[in-house]
Scaffold this active site. Structure first.
Site, mmCIF file in Angstrom:
data_model
loop_
_atom_site.group_PDB
_atom_site.id
_atom_site.type_symbol
_atom_site.label_atom_id
_atom_site.label_comp_id
_atom_site.label_asym_id
_atom_site.label_seq_id
_atom_site.Cartn_x
_atom_site.Cartn_y
_atom_site.Cartn_z
ATOM 1 C CG HIS A 1 -23.702 46.600 10.250
ATOM 2 N ND1 HIS A 1 -24.748 46.557 9.350
ATOM 3 C CD2 HIS A 1 -23.480 47.918 10.493
ATOM 4 C CE1 HIS A 1 -25.144 47.774 9.067
ATOM 5 N NE2 HIS A 1 -24.403 48.622 9.755
ATOM 6 C CG HIS B 1 -27.764 53.766 12.253
ATOM 7 N ND1 HIS B 1 -28.782 54.235 11.444
ATOM 8 C CD2 HIS B 1 -26.679 53.656 11.463
ATOM 9 C CE1 HIS B 1 -28.331 54.399 10.218
ATOM 10 N NE2 HIS B 1 -27.057 54.053 10.193
#
Length: 205
Positions: free
Chosen positions: A7, A49
């Site tokens: 991740h 992100h």
């Protein structure tokens, strides 16, 4: 064996979504990395992100209102800078990692496809959009020979309602599924194998 997808790289070894985190993930031995792409105010693609740089860098402001030079003048907690998509793919191309790319803004597909092709990563890439800009990804990705996926989570449920992820895969003509440790079941894995859907398990590593 189910591929393990780091991740945002390897979060326990480096700042998220940085070159160092991708290198650390490769050395640690995961099968792929998941990372996020956004467009800057001067039309460059960067790997980050959030919609702002506030949480992950020493700077502040919206990614889509800052230039690449401004964004890369900031640093992360371990002194890294926000990489461009090109920088990230260049590093990944020197490894065996798969690239699971989460498109955070609409209208990114064609530019990302071109970058993936330049780096020879067509067969190792999955494009998806965890925040809902998914509808045009499969056709455009498949035209270039790249897999298109979905991920199970609140955004998927919010857009399509509580439903079988394979029904969404059928609706979108997708062919990959990114699972989380909370969502993975034997039934989902068996169905992915039966349907020839590329599945990956997203982990914080």
């Amino acid at each position: 064996m189910l591929p393990i997808i780091g991740h945002r790289g390897r979060l326990r070894a480096a700042a998220e979504n940085t070159v160092r985190s991708f290198e650390a993930a490769a050395k640690w031995g995961v099968d792929g990395v998941e990372f996020d792409v956004r467009r800057t105010g001067d039309d460059e693609l960067v790997v980050i992100h959030d919609a702002t740089v506030d949480r992950t860098t020493t700077g502040n402001g919206r990614v889509d209102r800052l230039s690449l030079a401004e964004i890369q003048s900031f640093t992360t907690g371990d002194g890294e800078t926000v990489p461009t998509l090109e920088q990230s793919l260049s590093v990944i191309s020197e490894t065996t990692l798969e690239a699971w790319i989460d498109l955070k803004d609409p209208g990114l597909v064609d530019d990302v496809v071109r970058a993936v092709r330049r780096h020879g990563l067509v067969e190792r890439t999955v494009l998806f959009a965890g925040q809902g800009f998914v509808d045009d990804i499969p056709e455009r990705a498949h035209d270039a020979g790249i897999r298109a996926g979905i991920t199970i989570g609140p955004a998927l449920a919010g857009r399509y309602g509580p439903t079988d992820p394979f029904a969404v895969i059928d609706t979108l003509d997708a062919d990959a599924l990114l699972l989380t440790t909370e969502s993975i079941t034997d039934a989902l894995l068996r169905k992915a194998v039966d349907r020839s859907v590329r599945a990956g398990l997203l982990v914080d590593c």
